[in-house]
Design a protein around this motif. Structure first.
Motif, PDB file in Angstrom:
ATOM      1  N   GLU A  64       0.832  -1.208   0.000  1.00 45.70           N
ATOM      2  CA  GLU A  64       0.000   0.000   0.000  1.00 45.70           C
ATOM      3  C   GLU A  64       0.864   1.254   0.000  1.00 45.70           C
ATOM      4  N   ALA A  65       1.942   1.236   0.776  1.00 42.56           N
ATOM      5  CA  ALA A  65       2.843   2.388   0.807  1.00 42.56           C
ATOM      6  C   ALA A  65       3.467   2.629  -0.562  1.00 42.56           C
ATOM      7  N   ILE A  66       3.830   1.548  -1.249  1.00 46.18           N
ATOM      8  CA  ILE A  66       4.418   1.674  -2.584  1.00 46.18           C
ATOM      9  C   ILE A  66       3.381   2.190  -3.577  1.00 46.18           C
ATOM     10  N   ARG A  67       2.171   1.692  -3.471  1.00 45.71           N
ATOM     11  CA  ARG A  67       1.117   2.148  -4.375  1.00 45.71           C
ATOM     12  C   ARG A  67       0.865   3.649  -4.201  1.00 45.71           C
ATOM     13  N   LYS A  68       0.792   4.100  -2.955  1.00 50.72           N
ATOM     14  CA  LYS A  68       0.554   5.524  -2.702  1.00 50.72           C
ATOM     15  C   LYS A  68       1.734   6.372  -3.158  1.00 50.72           C
ATOM     16  N   ARG A  69       2.935   5.892  -2.886  1.00 52.28           N
ATOM     17  CA  ARG A  69       4.129   6.673  -3.227  1.00 52.28           C
ATOM     18  C   ARG A  69       4.280   6.802  -4.746  1.00 52.28           C
ATOM     19  N   SER A  70       4.020   5.710  -5.441  1.00 55.75           N
ATOM     20  CA  SER A  70       4.225   5.696  -6.893  1.00 55.75           C
ATOM     21  C   SER A  70       3.072   6.302  -7.670  1.00 55.75           C
ATOM     22  N   GLY A  71       1.874   6.201  -7.116  1.00 58.40           N
ATOM     23  CA  GLY A  71       0.687   6.627  -7.850  1.00 58.40           C
ATOM     24  C   GLY A  71       0.324   5.693  -8.976  1.00 58.40           C
ATOM     25  N   LEU A  72       0.870   4.472  -8.946  1.00 60.66           N
ATOM     26  CA  LEU A  72       0.638   3.499 -10.008  1.00 60.66           C
ATOM     27  C   LEU A  72      -0.149   2.293  -9.492  1.00 60.66           C
ATOM     28  N   PRO A  73      -0.903   1.628 -10.366  1.00 57.47           N
ATOM     29  CA  PRO A  73      -1.543   0.369  -9.972  1.00 57.47           C
ATOM     30  C   PRO A  73      -0.479  -0.673  -9.628  1.00 57.47           C
ATOM     31  N   VAL A  74      -0.840  -1.588  -8.745  1.00 58.40           N
ATOM     32  CA  VAL A  74       0.097  -2.612  -8.279  1.00 58.40           C
ATOM     33  C   VAL A  74      -0.467  -4.009  -8.515  1.00 58.40           C
ATOM     34  N   MET A  75       0.358  -4.853  -9.120  1.00 59.66           N
ATOM     35  CA  MET A  75       0.084  -6.285  -9.211  1.00 59.66           C
ATOM     36  C   MET A  75       0.969  -6.974  -8.182  1.00 59.66           C
ATOM     37  N   LYS A  76       0.378  -7.690  -7.239  1.00 57.19           N
ATOM     38  CA  LYS A  76       1.173  -8.363  -6.203  1.00 57.19           C
ATOM     39  C   LYS A  76       1.267  -9.841  -6.508  1.00 57.19           C
ATOM     40  N   ALA A  77       2.491 -10.310  -6.702  1.00 56.15           N
ATOM     41  CA  ALA A  77       2.734 -11.731  -6.906  1.00 56.15           C
ATOM     42  C   ALA A  77       2.752 -12.445  -5.568  1.00 56.15           C
ATOM     43  N   VAL A  78       2.041 -13.575  -5.503  1.00 61.27           N
ATOM     44  CA  VAL A  78       1.961 -14.368  -4.274  1.00 61.27           C
ATOM     45  C   VAL A  78       2.283 -15.817  -4.613  1.00 61.27           C
ATOM     46  N   PRO A  79       3.354 -16.378  -4.022  1.00 60.54           N
ATOM     47  CA  PRO A  79       3.659 -17.791  -4.260  1.00 60.54           C
ATOM     48  C   PRO A  79       2.709 -18.668  -3.458  1.00 60.54           C
ATOM     49  N   VAL A  80       2.140 -19.665  -4.116  1.00 56.74           N
ATOM     50  CA  VAL A  80       1.150 -20.509  -3.455  1.00 56.74           C
ATOM     51  C   VAL A  80       1.388 -21.983  -3.765  1.00 56.74           C
TER      52      VAL A  80
END
Length: 222
Positions: free
Chosen positions: A95-111
């Motif tokens: 969330e901090a990165i999304r706010k700082r960058s102003g860009l959409p974020v795709m989060k990779a999750v290993p499952v």
């Protein structure tokens, strides 16, 4: 509507052009020094600019546990459409990165288990930092293992619950031979390939890129 396709880990203009000409929807550039697909900020910026000149394609910068300085430099220099976080970023950090960058974020999750898939939805909660989840295979358990791009698949059946909740992206061991099956089985909105279209680690193959895109675009979700 056909599944969207992301070709990740591009380094050469020729392979970027091949991906765009074959119909890629997203193209990804890796900024992670340990990866054989790593490019510099300047190389990534040039490739993003070329992608925008050549077609209607989204550009993605892949980062692994970036600090604020790197996020700032990516935004200022590379100017991607989307950030892909492929490290151990918590929902709070994402969330901090999304706010700082102003860009959409795709989060990779290993499952590897349904419980891990369910837990990943914390990133889509308010303040969770992600606009889209990318489910990937867990990396090998060794110190030098990369967080992604290992050519490993996982049991796609564990995503049965996810497909009823939200569109998601799928990565991990995808190839021209199995991508149609993966789409049919999971209903993934986006399929993301890197090592599956390479002749060797870090070296893309234009013919494999074209074959992957043909197979993915022809697939029908079950």
């Amino acid at each position: 509507m056909s599944t969207r396709v992301k070709i990740c880990g591009l380094k050469a203009e020729a392979h970027l052009d091949a991906a765009i000409e074959a119909g890629a929807d997203l193209v990804g550039f890796v900024l992670f020094a340990k990866s054989p697909r790593n490019v510099s900020l300047q190389q990534a910026a040039a490739l993003v600019a070329r992608a925008r000149e050549r077609g209607d394609v989204q550009t993605v910068t892949l980062l692994v546990d970036p600090d604020d300085d790197l996020v700032d430099r990516v935004v200022a220099t590379v100017k991607p459409d989307l950030l892909q976080l492929h490290g151990h970023e918590t929902p709070e950090r994402a969330e901090a990165i999304r706010k700082r960058s102003g860009l959409p974020v795709m989060k990779a999750v290993p499952v590897a288990k349904p419980a891990e898939v369910a837990a990943a939805f914390a990133y889509l909660e308010p303040g969770g930092g992600a606009d889209l989840l990318l489910f990937d295979a867990k990396p090998p358990e060794r110190p030098d293992a990369l967080p992604g791009g290992n050519g490993l698949a996982f049991d796609w059946h564990i995503l049965d619950g996810a497909r009823r909740r939200t569109p998601f992206a799928l990565a991990g061991g995808l190839t021209p031979e199995n991508v149609a099956q993966a789409i049919d089985l999971t209903g993934a909105a986006i399929v993301d390939v890197s090592s599956g279209v390479e002749s060797r680690p870090g070296e893309k193959d234009a013919d494999l890129i074209r074959r992957f895109l043909r197979a993915a675009k022809a697939a029908k979700e079950a």
